[in-house]
Scaffold this motif. Structure first.
Motif, PDB file in Angstrom:
ATOM      1  N   LEU A 123       0.853  -1.078  -0.137  1.00 46.31           N
ATOM      2  CA  LEU A 123       0.010  -0.029   0.035  1.00 46.31           C
ATOM      3  C   LEU A 123       0.779   1.238  -0.116  1.00 46.31           C
ATOM      4  N   MET A 124       0.642   2.308  -0.799  1.00 52.49           N
ATOM      5  CA  MET A 124       1.278   3.531  -0.953  1.00 52.49           C
ATOM      6  C   MET A 124       0.131   4.319  -0.641  1.00 52.49           C
ATOM      7  N   LEU A 125       0.338   5.297   0.216  1.00 54.67           N
ATOM      8  CA  LEU A 125      -0.501   6.514   0.803  1.00 54.67           C
ATOM      9  C   LEU A 125      -0.232   7.815   0.200  1.00 54.67           C
ATOM     10  N   ALA A 126      -1.174   8.453  -0.383  1.00 54.10           N
ATOM     11  CA  ALA A 126      -0.865   9.930  -0.872  1.00 54.10           C
ATOM     12  C   ALA A 126      -1.194  10.891   0.056  1.00 54.10           C
ATOM     13  N   ILE A 127      -0.406  11.431   0.894  1.00 53.80           N
ATOM     14  CA  ILE A 127      -0.714  12.323   2.171  1.00 53.80           C
ATOM     15  C   ILE A 127      -0.327  13.586   1.582  1.00 53.80           C
ATOM     16  N   ILE A 128      -1.312  14.477   1.162  1.00 53.74           N
ATOM     17  CA  ILE A 128      -1.202  15.782   0.448  1.00 53.74           C
ATOM     18  C   ILE A 128      -2.023  16.684   1.479  1.00 53.74           C
ATOM     19  N   GLY A 129      -2.542  16.366   2.636  1.00 54.83           N
ATOM     20  CA  GLY A 129      -3.207  17.393   3.249  1.00 54.83           C
ATOM     21  C   GLY A 129      -3.482  16.959   4.573  1.00 54.83           C
ATOM     22  N   GLY A 130      -3.473  17.641   5.851  1.00 51.63           N
ATOM     23  CA  GLY A 130      -3.484  17.290   7.094  1.00 51.63           C
ATOM     24  C   GLY A 130      -2.411  16.514   8.035  1.00 51.63           C
ATOM     25  N   ALA A 131      -2.583  16.141   8.977  1.00 50.05           N
ATOM     26  CA  ALA A 131      -1.681  15.370   9.784  1.00 50.05           C
ATOM     27  C   ALA A 131      -1.356  14.062   9.378  1.00 50.05           C
ATOM     28  N   PRO A 132      -0.192  13.355   8.946  1.00 48.67           N
ATOM     29  CA  PRO A 132      -0.009  12.058   8.678  1.00 48.67           C
ATOM     30  C   PRO A 132      -0.624  11.079   9.602  1.00 48.67           C
ATOM     31  N   GLU A 133      -0.737  11.245  10.693  1.00 47.91           N
ATOM     32  CA  GLU A 133      -1.489  10.449  11.581  1.00 47.91           C
ATOM     33  C   GLU A 133      -3.011  10.067  11.370  1.00 47.91           C
ATOM     34  N   ARG A 134      -3.553  11.051  10.455  1.00 47.82           N
ATOM     35  CA  ARG A 134      -4.777  10.936  10.450  1.00 47.82           C
ATOM     36  C   ARG A 134      -4.997   9.737   9.443  1.00 47.82           C
ATOM     37  N   PHE A 135      -3.957   9.194   8.895  1.00 53.54           N
ATOM     38  CA  PHE A 135      -4.084   8.081   8.017  1.00 53.54           C
ATOM     39  C   PHE A 135      -3.907   6.800   8.651  1.00 53.54           C
ATOM     40  N   ALA A 136      -3.736   6.728  10.176  1.00 55.17           N
ATOM     41  CA  ALA A 136      -3.576   5.645  10.822  1.00 55.17           C
ATOM     42  C   ALA A 136      -4.776   4.545  10.689  1.00 55.17           C
ATOM     43  N   PRO A 137      -6.037   4.960  10.751  1.00 59.09           N
ATOM     44  CA  PRO A 137      -7.157   4.230  10.372  1.00 59.09           C
ATOM     45  C   PRO A 137      -7.077   3.294   9.314  1.00 59.09           C
ATOM     46  N   TYR A 138      -6.461   3.820   8.272  1.00 58.48           N
ATOM     47  CA  TYR A 138      -6.197   2.985   6.957  1.00 58.48           C
ATOM     48  C   TYR A 138      -5.024   2.252   7.288  1.00 58.48           C
ATOM     49  N   THR A 139      -3.901   2.412   7.768  1.00 55.17           N
ATOM     50  CA  THR A 139      -3.093   1.323   7.905  1.00 55.17           C
ATOM     51  C   THR A 139      -3.654   0.429   8.840  1.00 55.17           C
ATOM     52  N   ASP A 140      -4.339   0.734   9.943  1.00 52.33           N
ATOM     53  CA  ASP A 140      -4.813  -0.318  10.673  1.00 52.33           C
ATOM     54  C   ASP A 140      -5.848  -1.241   9.819  1.00 52.33           C
ATOM     55  N   LEU A 141      -6.831  -0.650   8.895  1.00 49.69           N
ATOM     56  CA  LEU A 141      -7.645  -1.427   8.130  1.00 49.69           C
ATOM     57  C   LEU A 141      -6.885  -2.201   7.165  1.00 49.69           C
ATOM     58  N   TYR A 142      -5.891  -1.818   6.586  1.00 46.98           N
ATOM     59  CA  TYR A 142      -4.908  -2.742   5.867  1.00 46.98           C
ATOM     60  C   TYR A 142      -4.328  -3.939   6.539  1.00 46.98           C
ATOM     61  N   HIS A 143      -3.941  -3.755   7.685  1.00 48.72           N
ATOM     62  CA  HIS A 143      -3.426  -4.779   8.519  1.00 48.72           C
ATOM     63  C   HIS A 143      -4.475  -5.886   8.815  1.00 48.72           C
ATOM     64  N   ARG A 144      -5.732  -5.365   9.147  1.00 50.88           N
ATOM     65  CA  ARG A 144      -6.778  -6.370   9.505  1.00 50.88           C
ATOM     66  C   ARG A 144      -7.295  -7.038   8.132  1.00 50.88           C
TER      67      ARG A 144
END
Length: 346
Positions: A199-220
């Motif tokens: 998975l490659m996340l494009a983080i172009i706005g807001g805190a990178p930490e807000r993508f943590a739910p997506y990384t958690d979803l990916y692991h699950r």
């Protein structure tokens, strides 16, 4: 997270200004991108990604050709797209081009697949935007079949079926390294896990930490599909200069110009200096500042999201080539060692 983080650079081949303040030709920009890729290899950057666009403010429409030129002049840096717009391309041809790049570079090629954030390629290549989702879903499915490097049998609605068809050239390793670029769609995160694609996340706005739910979803999702842990990467814009103030002052006018051009098409409000200062702060998505500031922010993102790779998108609107060169030098010689040292200490 991998034992040693990979730290890369991305460019979209933005059309930049020269010493006289005038925009360079597309040809000059492409030659500069090649020179930037060669420099990245020399200063220890792990990866150089080149984006695909089909409009006048970006010079690169054929990333694989540009990457082949970089491959011929480098020895160790990995080379890939950022991203390949799979929806308006043919999966078989994408594999053929990047497996050829893999041969030229002696196994250093990879591809980041995505829908793309621009739509110019759809009418250009004869595709209807009403088929946006179907095009990507079917073509991604076909690409994963081709990726196995075995005879392919496949059928769908967006291209001709294949029956026990081999695709050439195969890679020497037997597997072309492939990522799925995601901008914030949970469905795309699950799709990457379902097919076993990093998975490659494009983080172009807001805190990178807000993508943590997506990384958690990916692991699950990986666990639910019975797949092993796979790498997660992130891509964010940024600029490195000797001091925070210098980095911000250099970056802002060119970044704002690029955002204004796109914003006029999409109905965005102009990028103000106040908004920019928020995005370069601790809770923003722009990695702009001194080597120490940028390294610290990368470490924070890596730890928060469990990243295996971080790519800094170093081109920004009309930002001149000479500033991009210094950015690359500081990123390779100062930021990368600082990030690795901090992560090793932790």
């Amino acid at each position: 997270m991998m034992a040693e983080i990979e730290l890369g650079l991305d460019t979209f081949g933005d059309v930049t200004t020269g010493g006289d303040g005038q925009l360079l030709s597309h040809a000059e920009v492409i030659r500069n991108v090649v020179a930037e890729g060669v420099l990245a290899d020399q200063v220890g950057v792990d990866f150089i990604g080149v984006g695909e666009h089909h409009r006048d403010d970006f010079a690169v429409s054929a990333p694989d050709v540009v990457l082949a030129a970089i491959a011929a002049r480098t020895e160790r840096i990995r080379l890939g797209s950022a991203v390949t717009v799979l929806s308006s391309d043919d999966p078989v041809r994408v594999f053929e081009r990047f497996s050829t790049l893999d041969a030229i570079s002696d196994g250093r090629a990879e591809v980041i697949l995505g829908r793309g954030s621009f739509i110019e390629s759809f009418p250009l290549f004869g595709y209807d935007l009403k088929d946006y989702d179907t095009l990507f879903e079917e073509k991604f499915d076909l690409f994963t079949h081709v990726l196995e490097e075995e005879p392919v049998t496949w059928s769908g609605t967006v291209r001709a079926a294949l029956t026990e068809q081999s695709v050439y050239p195969p890679t020497a390793s037997g597997r072309l390294r492939t990522w799925l670029g995601v901008g914030g769609s949970p469905q795309s995160v699950v799709r990457a896990a379902q097919y076993g694609i990093p998975l490659m996340l494009a983080i172009i706005g807001g805190a990178p930490e807000r993508f943590a739910p997506y990384t958690d979803l990916y692991h699950r999702a990986l666990a639910e599909f019975g797949r092993e842990t796979l790498p997660i990467g992130a891509h964010s814009p940024g600029h490195v200069a000797p001091t925070d103030a210098q980095a911000r002052d250099e970056f802002f006018p060119h970044y704002a110009a690029g955002m204004a051009r796109i914003g006029a098409e999409r109905g965005w409000a102009p990028m103000t200096r106040e908004r920019f200062e928020e995005e370069v702060g601790e809770d923003g998505a722009l990695f702009v500042g001194s080597p120490e500031t940028v390294a610290s922010k990368i470490v924070r993102a890596v730890q928060a999201l469990g990243l295996s790779r971080f790519d800094l998108k170093y081109s920004a609107g009309t930002l001149p080539h000479d500033l991009a060169v210094r950015n690359i030098e500081l990123y390779g010689r100062e930021v990368i060692p600082a990030v690795r040292a901090a992560l090793a200490k932790d």
